[in-house]
Scaffold this active site. Structure first.
Site, short mmCIF file in Angstrom:
data_model
loop_
_atom_site.label_atom_id
_atom_site.label_comp_id
_atom_site.label_asym_id
_atom_site.label_seq_id
_atom_site.Cartn_x
_atom_site.Cartn_y
_atom_site.Cartn_z
N ARG A 11 -9.38 4.48 -10.20
CA ARG A 11 -9.54 4.74 -8.77
C ARG A 11 -8.39 5.63 -8.27
NH1 ARG A 11 -6.21 3.82 -3.97
NH2 ARG A 11 -7.59 3.48 -2.23
N VAL A 12 -8.72 6.66 -7.51
CA VAL A 12 -7.70 7.50 -6.87
C VAL A 12 -7.90 7.38 -5.37
CG1 VAL A 12 -6.86 9.86 -6.55
CG2 VAL A 12 -7.58 9.09 -8.83
N GLY A 13 -6.81 7.20 -4.67
CA GLY A 13 -6.89 7.07 -3.21
C GLY A 13 -6.67 8.40 -2.52
N THR A 24 -1.25 6.61 5.70
CA THR A 24 -1.12 5.44 4.85
C THR A 24 -2.26 4.49 5.22
OG1 THR A 24 0.34 3.62 4.16
CG2 THR A 24 0.48 4.29 6.45
N THR A 34 2.18 2.84 0.76
CA THR A 34 2.43 4.28 0.73
C THR A 34 3.62 4.65 1.62
OG1 THR A 34 0.11 4.70 0.42
CG2 THR A 34 1.41 6.54 1.24
#
Ligand code: ASP
Length: 214
Positions: free
Chosen positions: A101-103, A124, A73
């Site tokens: 999947r979403v972070g 991050t 990130t």
């Protein structure tokens, strides 16, 4: 605020997120809808695999799925001459994640949060642990209550540590940066990896390590 998540084949997703902010009444577009929005605004569809990423995938295989392999990130916080704060957070997400999947990165208050009256903060690292504590909101609200950006980052890293200890799980790699409306900055990370941040001011860039919180 504008964000996109789960978008494939679009290289410049941060530019797409900015368009969500500027051209829609919404804050977050995902998946096919986000991709359609991108195409409608002239973004090319591109294959983003590299020979190296394909080789890594083939070597590890999908069955080795883990949330702790690599992360990449980029979070940028800015303060302009008029005193206005802004931020951007962009990522391809953790490697070998599950489809869908979403972070933390596209979630307002997790990977990024900016409020001109209090400060800007971003993250991050392992997104699940950042989401779990709403880390960027936590940092901005800490600055609103008078904490320095460094204290705010330390607080967020400590919160991740506390939650991991309470859950009896290993502490994940996370790192935080924060910037207040006066231009003060802070950075902190959990132990395990060295996280560095770059600070640019009046044409000069300094690279510094984030404080390690254990
Ligand atoms: N924060 C990202 C995610 O969880 C990973 C990263 O830092 O690269 O998706």
């Amino acid at each position: 605020s504008g964000a996109v998540a789960g978008v494939e084949n679009i290289r410049h997703v941060a530019a797409l997120a900015k368009l969500v902010m500027e051209k829609t009444p919404h804050l977050l577009l995902v998946g096919e809808g986000a991709r359609l929005f991108a195409v409608q605004h002239g973004f090319p569809l591109e294959c983003l695999h590299t020979p190296e990423s394909v080789a890594t995938w083939q070597r590890r295989g999908p069955e080795k799925s883990t949330t702790h392999l690599t992360h990449d990130t980029v979070t940028v916080l800015t303060l302009d001459q008029s005193g206005s704060l802004a931020g951007i957070c962009t990522t391809s997400g953790l490697s070998h994640k599950m489809p869908g999947r979403v972070g933390d990165s596209p979630i307002l208050g997790a990977g990024l949060y900016v409020d001109n009256t209090a400060g800007a903060a971003g993250a991050t690292g392992v997104g699940e642990e950042i989401l779990r504590v709403s880390a960027s909101t936590l940092m901005v609200e800490a600055m609103r209550q008078g904490k320095s950006p460094q204290e705010a980052c330390t607080l967020a890293a400590r919160r991740v540590l506390e939650v991991a200890r309470r859950r009896s799980v290993p502490v994940a790699q996370v790192a935080f940066i924060a910037l207040d409306p006066q231009g003060n900055v802070g950075a902190a990370c959990t132990a395990g990896t060295d996280f560095y941040y770059a600070m640019g001011r009046a044409g000069q860039v300094e690279v510094k390590p984030a404080a390690v919180i254990e």
